[in-house]
Motif scaffolding. Structure first.
Motif, short mmCIF file in Angstrom:
data_model
loop_
_atom_site.label_atom_id
_atom_site.label_comp_id
_atom_site.label_asym_id
_atom_site.label_seq_id
_atom_site.Cartn_x
_atom_site.Cartn_y
_atom_site.Cartn_z
N TYR A 240 -33.16 -56.36 27.97
CA TYR A 240 -33.05 -55.33 29.01
C TYR A 240 -33.23 -56.01 30.36
O TYR A 240 -33.94 -57.02 30.47
CB TYR A 240 -34.11 -54.24 28.83
N VAL A 241 -32.60 -55.44 31.37
CA VAL A 241 -32.70 -55.99 32.73
C VAL A 241 -33.43 -54.99 33.61
O VAL A 241 -33.12 -53.79 33.62
CB VAL A 241 -31.31 -56.27 33.32
N LEU A 242 -34.41 -55.50 34.34
CA LEU A 242 -35.14 -54.69 35.32
C LEU A 242 -34.44 -54.84 36.66
O LEU A 242 -34.51 -55.88 37.30
CB LEU A 242 -36.59 -55.14 35.41
N SER A 243 -33.73 -53.79 37.05
CA SER A 243 -32.94 -53.81 38.28
C SER A 243 -33.61 -52.97 39.36
O SER A 243 -34.09 -51.86 39.09
CB SER A 243 -31.53 -53.26 37.99
N ALA A 244 -33.65 -53.49 40.57
CA ALA A 244 -34.21 -52.72 41.68
C ALA A 244 -33.41 -51.45 41.93
O ALA A 244 -33.95 -50.45 42.41
CB ALA A 244 -34.23 -53.58 42.94
N HIS A 245 -32.14 -51.47 41.58
CA HIS A 245 -31.27 -50.33 41.83
C HIS A 245 -31.19 -49.38 40.64
O HIS A 245 -31.27 -48.16 40.80
CB HIS A 245 -29.86 -50.82 42.18
N TYR A 246 -31.06 -49.95 39.42
CA TYR A 246 -30.81 -49.13 38.24
C TYR A 246 -32.03 -48.90 37.35
O TYR A 246 -31.98 -48.08 36.43
CB TYR A 246 -29.71 -49.78 37.39
N GLY A 247 -33.13 -49.60 37.61
CA GLY A 247 -34.28 -49.49 36.72
C GLY A 247 -34.12 -50.39 35.51
O GLY A 247 -33.59 -51.50 35.63
N LEU A 248 -34.52 -49.92 34.35
CA LEU A 248 -34.47 -50.73 33.13
C LEU A 248 -33.20 -50.38 32.37
O LEU A 248 -33.03 -49.27 31.88
CB LEU A 248 -35.70 -50.42 32.28
N ILE A 249 -32.28 -51.36 32.26
CA ILE A 249 -30.98 -51.10 31.62
C ILE A 249 -30.71 -52.15 30.54
O ILE A 249 -31.14 -53.30 30.65
CB ILE A 249 -29.83 -51.13 32.65
N PRO A 250 -30.00 -51.76 29.46
CA PRO A 250 -29.62 -52.74 28.43
C PRO A 250 -28.72 -53.81 29.03
O PRO A 250 -27.95 -53.55 29.96
CB PRO A 250 -28.87 -51.89 27.40
N ALA A 251 -28.80 -55.02 28.49
CA ALA A 251 -28.01 -56.14 29.02
C ALA A 251 -26.52 -55.89 28.93
O ALA A 251 -25.75 -56.41 29.73
CB ALA A 251 -28.37 -57.43 28.27
N GLU A 252 -26.10 -55.06 27.98
CA GLU A 252 -24.66 -54.80 27.81
C GLU A 252 -24.16 -53.65 28.71
O GLU A 252 -22.95 -53.38 28.76
CB GLU A 252 -24.35 -54.47 26.35
N HIS A 253 -25.08 -52.99 29.42
CA HIS A 253 -24.70 -51.88 30.31
C HIS A 253 -23.83 -52.40 31.44
O HIS A 253 -24.18 -53.37 32.13
CB HIS A 253 -25.97 -51.23 30.87
N LYS A 254 -22.68 -51.77 31.67
CA LYS A 254 -21.75 -52.24 32.69
C LYS A 254 -22.14 -51.72 34.07
O LYS A 254 -22.45 -50.53 34.24
CB LYS A 254 -20.32 -51.81 32.35
N ILE A 255 -22.13 -52.63 35.04
CA ILE A 255 -22.51 -52.28 36.41
C ILE A 255 -21.55 -52.94 37.40
O ILE A 255 -20.93 -53.97 37.10
CB ILE A 255 -23.95 -52.73 36.73
N PRO A 256 -21.41 -52.36 38.60
CA PRO A 256 -20.58 -52.99 39.64
C PRO A 256 -21.37 -54.04 40.39
O PRO A 256 -22.58 -54.20 40.18
CB PRO A 256 -20.26 -51.80 40.55
#
Length: 245
Positions: free
Chosen positions: A52-68
């Motif tokens: 999982y990735v802790l993103s300042a913008h998205y919070g906690l998201i799975p590594a496979e979650h697609k983002i811009p």
């Protein structure tokens, strides 16, 4: 190893691929930790790691979650805003899958957003909190990923850029800078600076430990690399290491 038994949380990185289409987070982020992870995954038949990735913008998201592509830095205010929701999300994650161990490899600003994470974890879960500077955290991530097969890679000199690549990070030191760091350690009587077994660096009549010196230069813990790696690192800096024999 059973897939999904290990949980890895990485903080997002400033370095990102700038492709226009949306990409999985593990591909979008291009910081050193993500390059280490991708290299590990490319070599494994059954990785057993869920990221999982802790993103300042998205919070906690799975590594496979697609983002811009985006630009959003973590601040203290943002970390405080995210904190309670992140702990709740983490609890949901570990309640869904019986992970046996977790590695939390995040930067200083991001760990504030995860304060209280321990309360979300099962009592029997083994937790590795990668700490220290970037080099130290990468070294601990390497060790957690590879386990008993861990061996810190030897430094590689990229002469065209005049940099040295070591455990996922780039470094650049002149011989003068190396000597200055060593002299400062001697003047300040820093513990373990002159503790060595066979190999040493001679500075103003003093013998300095090459492993200690490279650790001081990079932030990577002494126990996370071999003397051969330290010798090669210093050689790449243009500094000779001697053998007492």
């Amino acid at each position: 190893m059973t897939s999904g038994q290990r949980l890895l949380i990485l903080s997002c990185s400033k370095s990102k691929r700038q492709d226009q289409e949306q990409l999985p987070a593990i591909e979008r982020y291009n910081g050193p930790a993500f390059r280490v992870l991708r290299r590990f995954l490319s070599r494994q038949l059954d990785d057993g790691v869920k990221t999982y990735v802790l993103s300042a913008h998205y919070g906690l998201i799975p590594a496979e979650h697609k983002i811009p592509d985006y630009d959003h830095c973590m601040t203290q205010a943002r970390a405080e805003t995210l904190r309670l929701s992140l702990v709740a999300e983490l609890k949901q994650i570990v309640d869904t899958v019986p992970y046996r161990e977790m590695c939390l490899c995040v930067g200083r600003d991001y760990i504030q957003a995860m304060q209280g994470y321990e309360s979300a974890l099962p009592s029997k879960m083994t937790v590795t909190l990668a700490s220290g500077g970037t080099g130290a955290r990468l070294s601990q991530l390497y060790r957690w990923l590879y386990g008993d097969d861990y061996e810190a890679p030897l430094p590689i000199r990229q002469s065209e850029q005049n940099v040295i690549r070591f455990i996922g990070e780039n470094y650049s030191f002149t011989p003068e800078q190396v000597y200055e760091i060593a002299r400062s350690a001697i003047l300040n009587s820093e513990k373990n600076a002159t503790v060595y077994t066979t190999w040493y660096l001679e500075i103003d009549g003093h013998r300095v430990s090459p492993k200690w010196l490279v650790s001081k230069m990079t932030g990577v813990r002494v126990g996370d690399f071999h003397t051969d790696a330290a010798r090669k690192f210093l050689h790449c800096c243009g500094v000779n290491v001697k053998n007492k024999c």
